[in-house]
Structure formats: structure tokens, C-alpha cells
Design a protein around this motif. Sequence first.
Motif, short mmCIF file in Angstrom:
data_model
loop_
_atom_site.label_atom_id
_atom_site.label_comp_id
_atom_site.label_asym_id
_atom_site.label_seq_id
_atom_site.Cartn_x
_atom_site.Cartn_y
_atom_site.Cartn_z
N LEU A 141 -21.20 32.36 41.34
CA LEU A 141 -22.36 31.50 41.66
C LEU A 141 -23.66 32.27 41.44
N LEU A 142 -24.52 31.73 40.59
CA LEU A 142 -25.78 32.38 40.24
C LEU A 142 -26.97 31.79 40.99
N GLU A 143 -26.95 30.47 41.23
CA GLU A 143 -28.04 29.81 41.96
C GLU A 143 -27.48 28.66 42.78
N MET A 148 -15.83 24.70 46.69
CA MET A 148 -14.72 24.57 45.76
C MET A 148 -13.42 24.42 46.51
N GLU A 149 -12.53 23.62 45.91
CA GLU A 149 -11.17 23.50 46.41
C GLU A 149 -10.24 23.92 45.28
N CYS A 150 -9.36 24.87 45.58
CA CYS A 150 -8.40 25.33 44.58
C CYS A 150 -7.26 26.04 45.30
N ASP A 151 -6.11 25.99 44.70
CA ASP A 151 -4.93 26.67 45.25
C ASP A 151 -4.69 26.33 46.71
N LEU A 157 -19.22 28.78 48.47
CA LEU A 157 -19.79 29.91 47.77
C LEU A 157 -21.31 29.92 47.93
N ASN A 158 -21.85 31.11 48.14
CA ASN A 158 -23.30 31.33 48.17
C ASN A 158 -23.67 32.21 46.99
#
Length: 190
Positions: A141-143, A148-151, A157-158
Motif C-alpha cells: 500500500l502506497l497511499e 483485503m480478504e484472502c486465504d 492495510l495502512n
Amino acid sequence: MEDSNGDLEKNIGSSLKALRIARAMTLDQLASASGVSRAMISKIERGEASPTAVLLARLLTPLDETLSGFFSNTNETLRPLSRRSEQPVWRDPETGYVRRAVSPRGHPINVDLVEVDLPAGARVALPPMQFNPPQMQYVWLLEGALSMECDGASHDLNIGDCLFMGLESGITFHNRSSQPCRYAVVLKKG
């Protein structure tokens, strides 16, 4: 594949058709394997319909291709530099998310680098994708902020956070904020 000339749908369609033919699949076989109707695939191939990211991912999985691989032009001359002005850009017609293929084309390395801009409130849920060998990716994540949902897990995320995941269980990207977010995807193929 940028839509500067209004030819995006035709470029996607002709590239999808060429890939389908190269993989020796009929329209009926692709429809059966992807769960997308033969009529819709035909419309996309003729440039009469613009697929969403989710629909395109469903079509590409049985063709053993990723979104990154699809949007990269592997017929280009090998070049070490990928100028921003020449990088293929695609906008998802449903969510408005913008995907930019950053990696220089034609190199034998099995990694793709992609930049994504996800509008405020946008949600993209990609279906499970099975590849042999399995494919994995990092999302950095850049900005902004990104959920997120995975696995089977949820992650908020920040800026600066980086998440690793496989593609086989499906992934949901959700910008729950009122501001756009931007992230980099580093995809390892094979």
C-alpha cells in the motif's frame, strides 16, 4: 491497452480471442470452463462489451493467464526501461479501478509489477484462480487505506504495509475510506 483512441474494448476482445485460439479452446469450452456465457464471450471478443475485472479474471483463469500477463504486451521488443507514458493502462468499467502494467516487457523474469488506483468506496472481489504452478503476489500500500480478504483472513492495510498471498482462494480489495488508495502488486508467475 489505454483507451486513448476509444479502442479499448476491441483491443481486449482481440487479445482475448488470440489467447483463446493460442490455447486451442473453442468458445463453448471457454464458456464451460469459466462459467461465462458463450454469447458474452463472443460480444467481448468482437469489442461490443467491456468486461469487468471480475469477469475478465474468470475468463483468463481457464486460459492459464493472469490479469497482469494479459495486459502486458509480450510481443514488444525487449527493453530495459518502461516509460510511464507507454505503460498499458486499463480502467475497470464497473468499479473505476485503474490498473497500470509497470514492468518492462519481454524479459524472461517471472515477476510482474502493477500499480493500482482504487477509488473511494470501491470493492473488487476476484474469484479463486488456479494456476499450475501456483502464483503468488505481494500487495504494497502506497497511499490511502485498503481492506483485503484472502486465504480466509481479513487484513486492514495502512500506508507502507505489505501483504503476501496466493491467488487460489480468491481475493477481495476494498477501499472503505472516502479517499482513493494506490498500491503496488508484485506478482510472481510460476
